[in-house]
Enzyme design. Structure first.
Site, mmCIF file in Angstrom:
data_model
loop_
_atom_site.group_PDB
_atom_site.id
_atom_site.type_symbol
_atom_site.label_atom_id
_atom_site.label_comp_id
_atom_site.label_asym_id
_atom_site.label_seq_id
_atom_site.Cartn_x
_atom_site.Cartn_y
_atom_site.Cartn_z
ATOM 1 N N TYR A 1 0.818 -1.219 0.000
ATOM 2 C CA TYR A 1 0.000 0.000 0.000
ATOM 3 C C TYR A 1 0.851 1.269 0.000
ATOM 4 C CZ TYR A 1 -4.033 -2.949 0.233
ATOM 5 O OH TYR A 1 -4.981 -3.879 -0.112
ATOM 6 N N ASN B 1 -12.715 2.061 -5.914
ATOM 7 C CA ASN B 1 -11.322 2.486 -5.947
ATOM 8 C C ASN B 1 -10.904 3.130 -4.631
ATOM 9 O OD1 ASN B 1 -11.563 1.607 -8.549
ATOM 10 N ND2 ASN B 1 -11.678 3.665 -9.445
ATOM 11 N N ASP C 1 -8.179 5.077 -4.665
ATOM 12 C CA ASP C 1 -7.456 6.307 -5.036
ATOM 13 C C ASP C 1 -8.360 7.526 -4.827
ATOM 14 O OD1 ASP C 1 -8.230 5.304 -8.327
ATOM 15 O OD2 ASP C 1 -8.965 7.180 -7.451
ATOM 16 N N HIS D 1 -14.724 0.642 -0.522
ATOM 17 C CA HIS D 1 -13.586 -0.209 -0.141
ATOM 18 C C HIS D 1 -12.470 0.580 0.547
ATOM 19 C CE1 HIS D 1 -14.884 -3.343 -3.373
ATOM 20 N NE2 HIS D 1 -15.606 -3.415 -2.295
ATOM 21 N N SER E 1 -14.741 -5.101 -13.632
ATOM 22 C CA SER E 1 -14.854 -6.446 -14.217
ATOM 23 C C SER E 1 -16.036 -7.219 -13.646
ATOM 24 C CB SER E 1 -13.562 -7.226 -13.925
ATOM 25 O OG SER E 1 -13.365 -7.290 -12.507
ATOM 26 N N LEU F 1 -14.072 -1.451 -21.070
ATOM 27 C CA LEU F 1 -13.186 -1.733 -22.212
ATOM 28 C C LEU F 1 -13.558 -3.063 -22.865
ATOM 29 C CD1 LEU F 1 -10.789 -0.205 -23.415
ATOM 30 C CD2 LEU F 1 -9.264 -1.585 -22.000
ATOM 31 N N ALA G 1 -13.147 4.557 -20.965
ATOM 32 C CA ALA G 1 -13.945 5.451 -20.118
ATOM 33 C C ALA G 1 -13.635 6.910 -20.438
ATOM 34 C CB ALA G 1 -13.646 5.159 -18.644
HETATM 35 C C1 BV8 Z 1 -17.454 -9.265 2.038
HETATM 36 C C2 BV8 Z 1 -9.581 -2.761 -1.603
HETATM 37 C C3 BV8 Z 1 -18.854 -9.848 3.910
HETATM 38 C C4 BV8 Z 1 -8.224 -3.359 -1.511
HETATM 39 C C5 BV8 Z 1 -11.000 -4.510 -2.551
HETATM 40 C C6 BV8 Z 1 -20.352 -13.826 -3.302
HETATM 41 C C7 BV8 Z 1 -19.883 -14.698 -4.235
HETATM 42 C C8 BV8 Z 1 -18.486 -15.000 -4.264
HETATM 43 C C9 BV8 Z 1 -17.576 -14.404 -3.393
HETATM 44 C C10 BV8 Z 1 -18.059 -13.526 -2.468
HETATM 45 C C11 BV8 Z 1 -19.443 -13.257 -2.414
HETATM 46 N N1 BV8 Z 1 -19.622 -12.379 -1.410
HETATM 47 C C12 BV8 Z 1 -18.414 -12.100 -0.833
HETATM 48 C C13 BV8 Z 1 -17.442 -12.794 -1.464
HETATM 49 C C14 BV8 Z 1 -16.012 -12.761 -1.138
HETATM 50 C C15 BV8 Z 1 -15.277 -11.575 -1.755
HETATM 51 C C16 BV8 Z 1 -15.301 -11.660 -3.252
HETATM 52 O O1 BV8 Z 1 -16.082 -11.038 -3.923
HETATM 53 N N2 BV8 Z 1 -14.362 -12.461 -3.756
HETATM 54 C C17 BV8 Z 1 -14.223 -12.567 -5.233
HETATM 55 C C18 BV8 Z 1 -12.748 -12.543 -5.564
HETATM 56 C C19 BV8 Z 1 -14.912 -13.778 -5.739
HETATM 57 N N3 BV8 Z 1 -15.828 -10.303 -1.322
HETATM 58 C C20 BV8 Z 1 -15.409 -9.798 -0.113
HETATM 59 O O2 BV8 Z 1 -14.619 -10.350 0.617
HETATM 60 C C21 BV8 Z 1 -16.016 -8.465 0.288
HETATM 61 N N4 BV8 Z 1 -16.428 -8.495 1.651
HETATM 62 O O3 BV8 Z 1 -18.055 -9.981 1.263
HETATM 63 O O4 BV8 Z 1 -17.772 -9.092 3.377
HETATM 64 C C22 BV8 Z 1 -20.200 -9.293 3.473
HETATM 65 C C23 BV8 Z 1 -21.266 -10.026 3.692
HETATM 66 C C24 BV8 Z 1 -22.529 -9.539 3.363
HETATM 67 C C25 BV8 Z 1 -22.736 -8.328 2.737
HETATM 68 C C26 BV8 Z 1 -21.652 -7.601 2.512
HETATM 69 C C27 BV8 Z 1 -20.358 -8.082 2.856
HETATM 70 C C28 BV8 Z 1 -14.971 -7.330 0.270
HETATM 71 C C29 BV8 Z 1 -14.396 -7.134 -1.025
HETATM 72 C C30 BV8 Z 1 -13.515 -5.866 -1.031
HETATM 73 C C31 BV8 Z 1 -12.056 -6.214 -1.097
HETATM 74 N N5 BV8 Z 1 -11.238 -5.008 -1.351
HETATM 75 N N6 BV8 Z 1 -10.298 -3.345 -2.740
HETATM 76 C C32 BV8 Z 1 -7.287 -2.812 -2.560
HETATM 77 O O5 BV8 Z 1 -7.657 -1.959 -3.363
HETATM 78 O O6 BV8 Z 1 -6.123 -3.262 -2.494
HETATM 79 S S1 BV8 Z 1 -11.658 -5.303 -3.944
HETATM 80 C C33 BV8 Z 1 -10.765 -4.665 -5.302
HETATM 81 O O7 BV8 Z 1 -10.861 -5.657 -6.293
HETATM 82 C C34 BV8 Z 1 -11.327 -3.402 -5.919
HETATM 83 O O8 BV8 Z 1 -11.771 -2.472 -4.972
HETATM 84 C C35 BV8 Z 1 -12.452 -3.952 -6.792
HETATM 85 O O9 BV8 Z 1 -13.610 -4.166 -6.008
HETATM 86 C C36 BV8 Z 1 -11.882 -5.291 -7.209
HETATM 87 C C37 BV8 Z 1 -11.185 -5.135 -8.531
HETATM 88 O O10 BV8 Z 1 -12.143 -5.056 -9.481
HETATM 89 P P1 BV8 Z 1 -12.163 -3.857 -10.562
HETATM 90 O O11 BV8 Z 1 -12.082 -2.549 -9.869
HETATM 91 O O12 BV8 Z 1 -13.320 -4.147 -11.429
HETATM 92 O O13 BV8 Z 1 -10.775 -4.038 -11.338
HETATM 93 P P2 BV8 Z 1 -10.389 -5.182 -12.403
HETATM 94 O O14 BV8 Z 1 -8.950 -5.024 -12.656
HETATM 95 O O15 BV8 Z 1 -10.901 -6.509 -11.976
HETATM 96 O O16 BV8 Z 1 -11.217 -4.789 -13.726
HETATM 97 C C38 BV8 Z 1 -10.980 -3.565 -14.362
HETATM 98 C C39 BV8 Z 1 -12.005 -3.473 -15.504
HETATM 99 O O17 BV8 Z 1 -11.837 -2.214 -16.135
HETATM 100 C C40 BV8 Z 1 -11.820 -4.555 -16.562
HETATM 101 O O18 BV8 Z 1 -13.099 -5.108 -16.877
HETATM 102 C C41 BV8 Z 1 -11.232 -3.790 -17.770
HETATM 103 O O19 BV8 Z 1 -11.731 -4.293 -18.984
HETATM 104 C C42 BV8 Z 1 -11.782 -2.392 -17.539
HETATM 105 N N7 BV8 Z 1 -10.924 -1.316 -18.074
HETATM 106 C C43 BV8 Z 1 -9.562 -1.269 -18.083
HETATM 107 N N8 BV8 Z 1 -9.150 -0.086 -18.641
HETATM 108 C C44 BV8 Z 1 -10.290 0.612 -18.961
HETATM 109 C C45 BV8 Z 1 -11.427 -0.177 -18.585
HETATM 110 N N9 BV8 Z 1 -12.692 0.223 -18.781
HETATM 111 C C46 BV8 Z 1 -12.862 1.463 -19.363
HETATM 112 N N10 BV8 Z 1 -11.821 2.277 -19.739
HETATM 113 C C47 BV8 Z 1 -10.548 1.889 -19.558
HETATM 114 N N11 BV8 Z 1 -9.544 2.693 -19.939
#
Ligand code: BV8
Length: 239
Positions: free
Chosen positions: A53, A89, A91, A106, A175, A200, A217
């Site tokens: 971080y 995000n 940031d 988050h 995503s 994207l 975006a």
């Molecule tokens: C929780 C901070 C209890 C840290 C983050 C249900 C089903 C399965 C699993 C779960 C579920 N419920 C909970 C879970 C578990 C888990 C989870 O989802 N696991 C996943 C991996 C399966 N979730 C949790 O643990 C959450 N907490 O559930 O607590 C609870 C119970 C009841 C009710 C509520 C809660 C907590 C999750 C938060 C974790 N912390 N961030 C850090 O930043 O280091 S998550 C982090 O990853 C981000 O914040 C974001 O959420 C995620 C990343 O995703 P994106 O931001 O979408 O980024 P990514 O790279 O994946 O995609 C980018 C996209 O942009 C792409 O599609 C690309 O094509 C596009 N793109 C790229 N460039 C461009 C563009 N688009 C447009 N223009 C461009 N130029």
């Protein structure tokens, strides 16, 4: 259309030069989620987590908001109806662009949290394991104010209320891989909102959106904001 809920992910900050999570050179390329973004990881190796971080916090100082952030800030300033920008995000580019009706579900890179006294506070620069709490003075109990996997995201009630009342749900640069954020489109649909994604590439939840606009975006968000504000001016919204 009066009430808008916007959801952003790492893709909205990509054109500012910040890494996204998935895909080549993504944040998860260099690190396993379970090594840097879980409470267990922080207990096991706080040094590694702080280094992860601290590096992102330093990088944030070298970038600036892009055209998508600027367009969303303009919408925030000019939209006469309800509007809530929910970002995944950590940031601060939305704020720096001028967005105000905004929440970080988050957490924030620019904030710290003292596990000794519970205080949260602005934090600039490296944090590291020996950081002192600016509130209680305790050393070594400060963690990034970030929601890690397995932890409850912030302001879930406020988000749910806005989703229940929204007429339009727009998802930008995410995503759709992480919950509960990835489930917001379903709640919005269920409550009768129109749903649109700008990304994207089609996201994992693309099939749940009424419309998907595929592209950058920085190009598509300003276009969409122009459209929406023109429609608002042509058909004034009664409060
Ligand atoms: C929780 C901070 C209890 C840290 C983050 C249900 C089903 C399965 C699993 C779960 C579920 N419920 C909970 C879970 C578990 C888990 C989870 O989802 N696991 C996943 C991996 C399966 N979730 C949790 O643990 C959450 N907490 O559930 O607590 C609870 C119970 C009841 C009710 C509520 C809660 C907590 C999750 C938060 C974790 N912390 N961030 C850090 O930043 O280091 S998550 C982090 O990853 C981000 O914040 C974001 O959420 C995620 C990343 O995703 P994106 O931001 O979408 O980024 P990514 O790279 O994946 O995609 C980018 C996209 O942009 C792409 O599609 C690309 O094509 C596009 N793109 C790229 N460039 C461009 C563009 N688009 C447009 N223009 C461009 N130029």
């Amino acid at each position: 259309m009066k009430n808008i809920v916007l959801l952003t992910g790492a893709g909205v900050s990509a054109e500012s030069g910040l890494a996204t999570f998935r895909g080549p050179y993504g944040l998860w390329e260099g690190h396993r989620v379970e090594d840097v973004a879980t409470p267990e990881a922080f207990r096991r190796d706080p040094g590694l987590v702080h280094a992860f971080y601290d590096a992102r916090r330093a990088r944030l100082e070298t970038v600036k908001p892009n055209a998508a952030h600027a367009a969303l800030a303009r919408l925030d300033a000019e939209w006469p109806g309800e509007l809530l920008l929910v970002t995944q995000n950590v940031d601060d580019l939305h704020e720096r662009a001028g967005s105000r009706r905004l929440l970080h579900m988050h957490g924030e890179l620019t904030k710290g949290w003292c596990l000794a006294c519970g205080e949260r506070f602005r934090w600039r620069g490296p944090m590291g394991e020996d950081a002192c709490c600016p509130s209680c003075g305790e050393q070594g109990q400060v963690r990034p104010d970030i929601v890690w996997f397995g932890e409850m995201p912030y302001e879930m009630e406020r988000i749910d209320d806005a989703l229940q009342a929204c007429d339009l749900f727009l998802s930008i640069g995410t995503s759709g891989a992480v919950y509960p954020a990835a489930g917001f489109v379903q709640t919005a649909r269920h409550c009768g909102a129109r749903t649109l994604e700008i990304n994207l590439e089609p996201s994992l939840g693309s099939f749940m959106f009424d419309e998907s606009r595929i592209g950058k975006a920085g190009e598509l968000v300003p276009e969409w904001v122009d459209e929406v504000l023109q429609s608002a001016h042509s058909r004034p919204i009664s409060r």
